[in-house]
Design a protein around this motif. Structure first.
Motif, PDB file in Angstrom:
ATOM      1  N   HIS A   1      65.812  47.752  35.766  1.00  0.00           N
ATOM      2  CA  HIS A   1      66.853  47.369  36.716  1.00  0.00           C
ATOM      3  C   HIS A   1      67.491  46.052  36.282  1.00  0.00           C
ATOM      4  CE1 HIS A   1      64.950  49.762  40.267  1.00  0.00           C
ATOM      5  NE2 HIS A   1      64.919  50.407  39.134  1.00  0.00           N
ATOM      6  N   VAL A   2      68.806  46.061  36.180  1.00  0.00           N
ATOM      7  CA  VAL A   2      69.578  44.842  35.954  1.00  0.00           C
ATOM      8  C   VAL A   2      70.682  44.836  36.993  1.00  0.00           C
ATOM      9  CG1 VAL A   2      71.119  43.611  34.379  1.00  0.00           C
ATOM     10  CG2 VAL A   2      69.058  44.691  33.489  1.00  0.00           C
TER      11      VAL A   2
ATOM     12  N   LYS B   1      74.573  47.117  40.350  1.00  0.00           N
ATOM     13  CA  LYS B   1      73.229  47.404  39.841  1.00  0.00           C
ATOM     14  C   LYS B   1      73.310  48.473  38.769  1.00  0.00           C
ATOM     15  CE  LYS B   1      70.692  46.868  44.163  1.00  0.00           C
ATOM     16  NZ  LYS B   1      69.835  47.562  45.115  1.00  0.00           N
ATOM     17  N   ASN B   2      72.420  48.340  37.797  1.00  0.00           N
ATOM     18  CA  ASN B   2      72.241  49.380  36.785  1.00  0.00           C
ATOM     19  C   ASN B   2      70.744  49.676  36.763  1.00  0.00           C
ATOM     20  OD1 ASN B   2      71.901  50.920  34.427  1.00  0.00           O
ATOM     21  ND2 ASN B   2      73.576  49.865  33.384  1.00  0.00           N
TER      22      ASN B   2
ATOM     23  N   PHE C   1      76.613  50.430  35.602  1.00  0.00           N
ATOM     24  CA  PHE C   1      76.622  49.508  36.739  1.00  0.00           C
ATOM     25  C   PHE C   1      77.366  50.143  37.900  1.00  0.00           C
ATOM     26  CE2 PHE C   1      75.565  46.501  33.429  1.00  0.00           C
ATOM     27  CZ  PHE C   1      74.620  45.714  34.062  1.00  0.00           C
ATOM     28  N   ARG C   2      76.705  50.169  39.049  1.00  0.00           N
ATOM     29  CA  ARG C   2      77.261  50.788  40.252  1.00  0.00           C
ATOM     30  C   ARG C   2      77.588  49.722  41.298  1.00  0.00           C
ATOM     31  NH1 ARG C   2      78.623  54.118  37.347  1.00  0.00           N
ATOM     32  NH2 ARG C   2      77.397  55.907  36.750  1.00  0.00           N
ATOM     33  N   PHE C   3      78.787  49.815  41.823  1.00  0.00           N
ATOM     34  CA  PHE C   3      79.278  48.929  42.872  1.00  0.00           C
ATOM     35  C   PHE C   3      79.336  49.708  44.175  1.00  0.00           C
ATOM     36  CE2 PHE C   3      80.768  47.134  38.986  1.00  0.00           C
ATOM     37  CZ  PHE C   3      81.049  45.795  39.197  1.00  0.00           C
ATOM     38  N   LYS C   4      79.328  49.016  45.295  1.00  0.00           N
ATOM     39  CA  LYS C   4      79.527  49.683  46.582  1.00  0.00           C
ATOM     40  C   LYS C   4      80.964  50.160  46.715  1.00  0.00           C
ATOM     41  CE  LYS C   4      75.892  47.298  49.059  1.00  0.00           C
ATOM     42  NZ  LYS C   4      75.538  46.341  50.107  1.00  0.00           N
ATOM     43  N   ASN C   5      81.879  49.422  46.124  1.00  0.00           N
ATOM     44  CA  ASN C   5      83.304  49.717  46.193  1.00  0.00           C
ATOM     45  C   ASN C   5      83.734  50.369  44.874  1.00  0.00           C
ATOM     46  OD1 ASN C   5      86.139  49.377  45.790  1.00  0.00           O
ATOM     47  ND2 ASN C   5      86.177  47.782  47.379  1.00  0.00           N
TER      48      ASN C   5
ATOM     49  N   VAL D   1      72.489  36.968  37.040  1.00  0.00           N
ATOM     50  CA  VAL D   1      71.985  38.234  36.507  1.00  0.00           C
ATOM     51  C   VAL D   1      70.493  38.290  36.809  1.00  0.00           C
ATOM     52  CG1 VAL D   1      71.664  39.639  34.434  1.00  0.00           C
ATOM     53  CG2 VAL D   1      73.704  38.185  34.658  1.00  0.00           C
ATOM     54  N   SER D   2      70.053  39.359  37.449  1.00  0.00           N
ATOM     55  CA  SER D   2      68.622  39.534  37.727  1.00  0.00           C
ATOM     56  C   SER D   2      68.129  40.798  37.035  1.00  0.00           C
ATOM     57  CB  SER D   2      68.359  39.598  39.234  1.00  0.00           C
ATOM     58  OG  SER D   2      69.067  40.656  39.814  1.00  0.00           O
ATOM     59  N   LEU D   3      66.843  40.802  36.729  1.00  0.00           N
ATOM     60  CA  LEU D   3      66.277  41.942  35.998  1.00  0.00           C
ATOM     61  C   LEU D   3      64.859  42.211  36.436  1.00  0.00           C
ATOM     62  CD1 LEU D   3      64.142  40.782  33.547  1.00  0.00           C
ATOM     63  CD2 LEU D   3      66.310  39.727  32.929  1.00  0.00           C
ATOM     64  N   GLU D   4      64.455  43.466  36.261  1.00  0.00           N
ATOM     65  CA  GLU D   4      63.064  43.858  36.468  1.00  0.00           C
ATOM     66  C   GLU D   4      62.763  45.048  35.567  1.00  0.00           C
ATOM     67  OE1 GLU D   4      60.347  44.067  40.165  1.00  0.00           O
ATOM     68  OE2 GLU D   4      61.228  46.073  39.945  1.00  0.00           O
TER      69      GLU D   4
END
Length: 186
Positions: free
Chosen positions: A33-34, A49-50, A73-77, A177-180
């Motif tokens: 997840h990024v 999010k991707n 990468f997915r956006f709400k909009n 930028v966050s990642l897991e």
């Protein structure tokens, strides 16, 4: 051969094989997840999010690499997603973001259920440009996985991404930028 000698030879062989296995070990996550957040207060959230990022960790060399497809990468909009791909990141021309780096002072034998901070030094490539990244990530064990998580910040200017003046005040100057990654044996 006596039984003791056979046991010693078997023990040495098993020890050598397990050492070779550990030193050549690679851990991978194909569903990492990024996410990024570039929102300014009072405006519509700019975040995506991707959840299909690939990451690989070479246990022997402590090298880590990841690859994210920009169109993942997915956006709400959906309109925001379209503008992101077509106008800002130009995903047809620059279809991926990569990170290559090294976990510093890292030893997999010391990884426990309690996450510890590990410094990572590397380079993020996005939009045809590279930026050095130095940050700390949390590294811990969760079942049979090594979990690597954390965040860092970049700016659109770091990657020569032009933001039109009409929306410049709606997008943060610093992008978080966050990642897991949940890394497991191949």
């Amino acid at each position: 051969m006596k039984t003791n000698q056979i046991l010693k030879v078997c023990f040495v062989f098993v020890a050598l094989c397990s050492t070779i296995h550990v030193t050549g070990q690679k851990l991978v996550d194909r569903n990492g997840h990024v996410a990024f957040q570039a929102s300014e207060a009072l405006f519509e959230p700019v975040e995506a999010k991707n959840e299909s990022v690939t990451a690989v960790l070479d246990v022997a060399t402590h090298e880590i690499a990841s690859l994210a497809l920009i169109k993942g990468f997915r956006f709400k909009n959906s309109l925001m997603e379209e503008h992101f791909n077509e106008n800002y990141i130009e995903s047809e021309k620059y279809p991926k973001a990569t990170f290559k780096g090294q976990l510093m002072d890292f030893d997999i034998a010391n990884v426990t259920d309690a996450p510890q901070q590990v410094r990572v030094d590397g380079k993020l490539e996005l939009h045809g440009k590279e930026k050095a990244i130095e940050t700390y990530l949390n590294v811990g064990r969760a079942g049979d996985a090594i979990v690597i998580s954390g965040s860092f910040s970049v700016t659109p200017d770091d990657f020569d991404i032009s933001i039109p003046s009409i929306v410049k005040n709606k997008i943060a100057k610093e992008v978080i930028v966050s990642l897991e990654f949940k890394m497991k044996e191949l």
